[in-house]
Design an enzyme around this catalytic site. Structure first.
Site, PDB file in Angstrom:
ATOM      1  N   ASP A  41       0.819  -1.223   0.000  1.00 50.96           N
ATOM      2  CA  ASP A  41       0.000   0.000   0.000  1.00 50.96           C
ATOM      3  C   ASP A  41       0.847   1.265   0.000  1.00 50.96           C
ATOM      4  O   ASP A  41       0.543   2.234  -0.702  1.00 50.96           O
ATOM      5  CB  ASP A  41      -0.921   0.013   1.229  1.00 50.96           C
ATOM      6  N   ALA A  43       3.975   1.771  -1.003  1.00 55.82           N
ATOM      7  CA  ALA A  43       4.678   1.984  -2.274  1.00 55.82           C
ATOM      8  C   ALA A  43       3.701   2.465  -3.351  1.00 55.82           C
ATOM      9  O   ALA A  43       4.029   3.348  -4.152  1.00 55.82           O
ATOM     10  CB  ALA A  43       5.363   0.685  -2.715  1.00 55.82           C
ATOM     11  N   SER A  88     -14.464   6.742  -3.886  1.00 55.77           N
ATOM     12  CA  SER A  88     -13.303   6.559  -3.021  1.00 55.77           C
ATOM     13  C   SER A  88     -13.179   7.776  -2.114  1.00 55.77           C
ATOM     14  O   SER A  88     -14.035   8.657  -2.116  1.00 55.77           O
ATOM     15  CB  SER A  88     -12.035   6.410  -3.862  1.00 55.77           C
ATOM     16  N   GLU A 119     -13.935   7.876  12.516  1.00 54.44           N
ATOM     17  CA  GLU A 119     -14.101   6.421  12.575  1.00 54.44           C
ATOM     18  C   GLU A 119     -12.932   5.715  11.908  1.00 54.44           C
ATOM     19  O   GLU A 119     -12.180   6.330  11.140  1.00 54.44           O
ATOM     20  CB  GLU A 119     -15.422   6.030  11.911  1.00 54.44           C
ATOM     21  N   LYS A 121     -10.590   3.586   9.410  1.00 57.66           N
ATOM     22  CA  LYS A 121     -10.560   3.244   7.989  1.00 57.66           C
ATOM     23  C   LYS A 121     -10.167   1.778   7.899  1.00 57.66           C
ATOM     24  O   LYS A 121      -8.997   1.420   8.023  1.00 57.66           O
ATOM     25  CB  LYS A 121      -9.576   4.118   7.218  1.00 57.66           C
ATOM     26  N   LYS A 301     -15.560  12.587   8.639  1.00 60.12           N
ATOM     27  CA  LYS A 301     -16.690  13.018   7.817  1.00 60.12           C
ATOM     28  C   LYS A 301     -17.423  14.173   8.488  1.00 60.12           C
ATOM     29  O   LYS A 301     -17.568  14.196   9.723  1.00 60.12           O
ATOM     30  CB  LYS A 301     -17.692  11.865   7.640  1.00 60.12           C
ATOM     31  N   CYS A 435      14.411 -28.898  22.535  1.00 56.24           N
ATOM     32  CA  CYS A 435      15.593 -29.692  22.866  1.00 56.24           C
ATOM     33  C   CYS A 435      15.213 -30.692  23.953  1.00 56.24           C
ATOM     34  O   CYS A 435      14.511 -30.343  24.914  1.00 56.24           O
ATOM     35  CB  CYS A 435      16.714 -28.771  23.369  1.00 56.24           C
TER      36      CYS A 435
END
Length: 703
Positions: A41, A43, A88, A119, A121, A301, A435
């Site tokens: 994400d 990059a 988006s 809130e 994401k 928002k 072991c």
């Protein structure tokens, strides 16, 4: 291609720009199809920001394939039209950028924003769930924002998305489908059992699972609603939803039986100032590492419907909402090797050696690998490109190989045939290899752990001194510490009379430590400080613990069937050490604990319910207590472990997180998000001095 900055790839010219657009388009296509992108994400975000910066300076060169200004980077599509575009979000990456965005929004609507909804994401796939007369009829992906893919075949496999609502309304729920950490692990277990390659990360798992139609198995996912809107035949609900503030829409959705983030530690919160938004952003960011699901930012928002209407929307994103992105906690890098380390109980643990990569502000060169079975299940190979996850202070872990990036040159990981520490045989009968010498393989580490502050607390017995004692043949386990003589210690190098007497005094004090600390010092696998306290308080003395079978141990809070069987087996193995401790006069009882009834008396579970497991009449009887912040006053010098011991001796139950079950929060200086959550839930809050007064009779004598 060009140089990197902290925020974007710098593109040197037309050719570099064209190559960047092609790379971003291919990555977006893979990401939105199956979640399998060649870029992580961070990059991808830096590449797209670089493309946008180049286009701003060279508007005449913008290519049609550019991902800027498009939903899903222009990569996704579908054939089911959305009733309202499914857009988006634009991104900001700092407080300064957020302040600039809010100022722009308030200029657009001509007044200050009345309230903000803050809130999480969620890191999943956006979907629209259409209900008619209360029944779930259709599930659609975001697609290109105007139309999406019908994935209704997944109905019934998504937790939080009921097939029937509480009321027979016609409505479209919009939200995120993701895999929780637990669901992701279970999905990979099931997938590899059926011959499939493990998913690289939870988002990849959710993307692939949501679209799969003909698998021989099913795996579970979770839905979180972040909004709702009316469908064309919603009737009166159309007008109602149009006027409700966003926060009340979420409350309405939850009331219908659809899952929201309201019951999580990062529940949506309404605030009225930009400063309040920033404070909540910081709280959510601090909680990120402890969440049972992935988030990659915070969504902010404008809460009121009027503010949203006047702000409007662009072709790609609404103007009244923004995503405040957090630093990446997941990156793709290369697996260079595997180291095999032996722990203090003889467990042989693999550790991944990685090509160094920067994640969440630090350079990561190593990651945890749980056990050989885990390596086999994930089909990891040397040279693999792997998805590495890190959040907060959590040790980085490899989630899975990115199988589609394999070149064919990868090599199998070679497992050890003998103990890497001492060369002895390896017990491979369980998933975690060990072991055959157990604790004796790492004797110094085992004794140092037992002498540690939260166990026997033997001051002056550091690792260097333990090495001396072991090399001199004076101790073969930590029980031998209690039989050391003064002349033996004086014979050691750099041990004068004062240091010898101080060490002997500390050992003598350790002899009187409560059973919970002695049990913790044993280092029983699967138990730690809090579990040792629970076991000690339930059984009250060591004889009862040793006599308990797996069924009895399961009556202790937090011990399941598998862990109980493991504890019983380890106590058999530790019997000689426990006998030596008893012979040396080490305390084997828990102060203030009431033993459970003997068989034939009142049933243990009924007795626990009747008298609160021996806590009746104690000041914290029946209370769940969380401690946060820096303690002051008489509690200032107590460690967090000592505070938890204090709570449990006074009849309470210590916890590390605030929830609806929390009775009391002890809030010291800089209490932070736990105090805020306690205030929101109406949990009683006490200052350190007030708490000290409440449990005064149980304070250690030294305070």
């Amino acid at each position: 291609m060009g140089a990197m900055t902290n925020s974007a790839v710098v593109l040197a010219g037309t050719a570099a720009y064209a190559a960047a657009v092609e790379e971003a388009s291919q990555a977006a296509a893979a990401y939105y199809a199956t979640g399998e992108s060649t870029l992580d994400d961070d990059a991808y975000d830096r590449l797209v920001r670089g493309i946008a910066a180049y286009e701003q300076e060279h508007p005449q060169e913008v290519l049609e394939a550019s991902p800027t200004g498009k939903v899903a980077g222009g990569a996704a599509s579908g054939d089911v039209p959305h009733t309202v575009p499914m857009l988006s979000l634009d991104n900001v990456f700092s407080a300064e950028q957020f302040a600039t965005w809010t100022a722009s929004l308030e200029r657009r609507i001509g007044r200050p924003v009345a309230a903000w909804s803050v809130e999480p994401k969620l890191d999943g796939l956006a979907v629209a769930a259409r209900y008619r007369a209360g029944r779930l009829e259709q599930l659609i992906t975001r697609g290109d924002g105007t139309a999406g893919e019908d994935v209704s075949h997944a109905i019934g496999t998504v937790v939080g998305l009921p097939e029937q609502l509480v009321e027979p309304v016609t409505i479209e729920m919009r939200g995120e489908i993701l895999m929780t950490t637990e669901q992701f692990e279970q999905a990979n277990t099931v997938r590899t059992e059926h011959g499939g390659a493990p998913f690289a990360n939870p988002r990849n798992g959710a993307a692939g699972t949501l679209r799969a139609k003909d698998r021989a198995y099913t795996v579970e996912m979770t839905f979180f609603a972040y909004g709702a809107l009316p469908l064309p035949d919603s009737g009166e609900l159309t007008d109602t939803l149009a006027e409700l503030p966003h926060s009340e829409v979420l409350e309405y959705v939850a009331g219908l039986g659809v899952h929201t983030a309201a019951d999580t530690d990062v529940a949506p919160r309404t605030v009225t100032t930009v400063e309040g938004v920033q404070a909540r952003v910081e709280e959510v960011a601090a909680l990120r590492a402890s969440l049972p699901f992935g988030i990659d930012g915070i969504v902010i928002k404008a809460d009121l419907a009027a503010d949203q209407r006047e702000a409007g929307s662009g072709t790609r994103a609404p103007r009244w909402a923004i995503a405040y992105k957090l630093p990446a906690v997941e990156k793709v890098t290369r697996l260079l090797g595997v180291e095999w380390n032996v722990g203090r109980t003889g467990i042989i643990a693999p550790r991944a050696v990685l090509e160094p990569v920067e994640i969440d502000g630090s350079t990561v060169s190593y990651a945890t690998l749980h056990n050989p079975a885990d390596i086999t299940r994930r089909d990891l190979r040397l040279g693999d490109r792997v998805m590495v996850y890190k959040a907060g202070d959590i040790i980085p872990r490899i989630e899975a190989p990115v199988a589609h990036l394999r070149t064919g040159d990868e090599q199998p990981i070679v497992f050890p045939e003998a103990c890497p520490q001492c060369g002895s045989e390896i017990d491979t009968s369980e998933q975690r290899w060990r072991c055959v010498r157990g604790r004796d393989c790492r004797l110094v580490a085992s004794i140092s752990y037992a002498a540690g502050r939260d166990q026997l607390d033997i001051e002056g017995l550091g690792a260097t001194r333990v090495v001396q004692l072991v090399d001199a043949g004076l101790v073969a386990d930590f029980a031998d510490l209690f039989t050391l003589g003064r002349e033996q210690l004086l014979g050691l190098e750099r041990m004068g009379e004062t240091s010898t007497d101080n060490l002997l005094a500390a050992i003598e004090t350790a002899r009187t430590q409560p059973l919970s600390r002695v049990f913790c010092a044993l280092g029983v696998r699967g138990t730690g400080r809090s579990m040792s306290r629970r076991i000690a308080r339930y059984f009250a003395d060591m004889d009862r613990i040793r006599a308990a079978d797996a069924e009895e141990l399961q009556r202790v809070d937090g011990i399941g069937k598998e862990k109980a069987a493991g504890v019983v087996a380890e106590l058999v193995e530790l019997a000689p050490l426990i006998e030596k401790l008893v012979a040396a006069g080490v305390n084997m009882t828990e102060p203030g604990a009431t033993p459970p009834p003997e068989p034939g008396e009142q049933g243990a579970e009924e007795a626990a319910a009747a008298d609160g497991e021996g806590t009746a009449g104690l000041p914290l009887d029946g209370m769940t207590v969380v401690v946060t912040g820096a303690m002051t006053g008489v509690l200032e010098k107590l460690s967090r472990n000592q505070m938890n011991e204090l709570i449990e001796r006074a009849g309470g139950k210590s916890s590390s997180s605030v929830s609806k079950r929390t009775t009391l929060l002890v809030a010291g200086e800089k209490a932070g998000s736990k105090r805020t959550k306690a205030e929101d839930l109406g949990v009683r809050i006490a200052a350190p001095d007030e708490f000290a007064e409440l449990i005064a009779g149980f304070l250690p004598s030294e305070v």
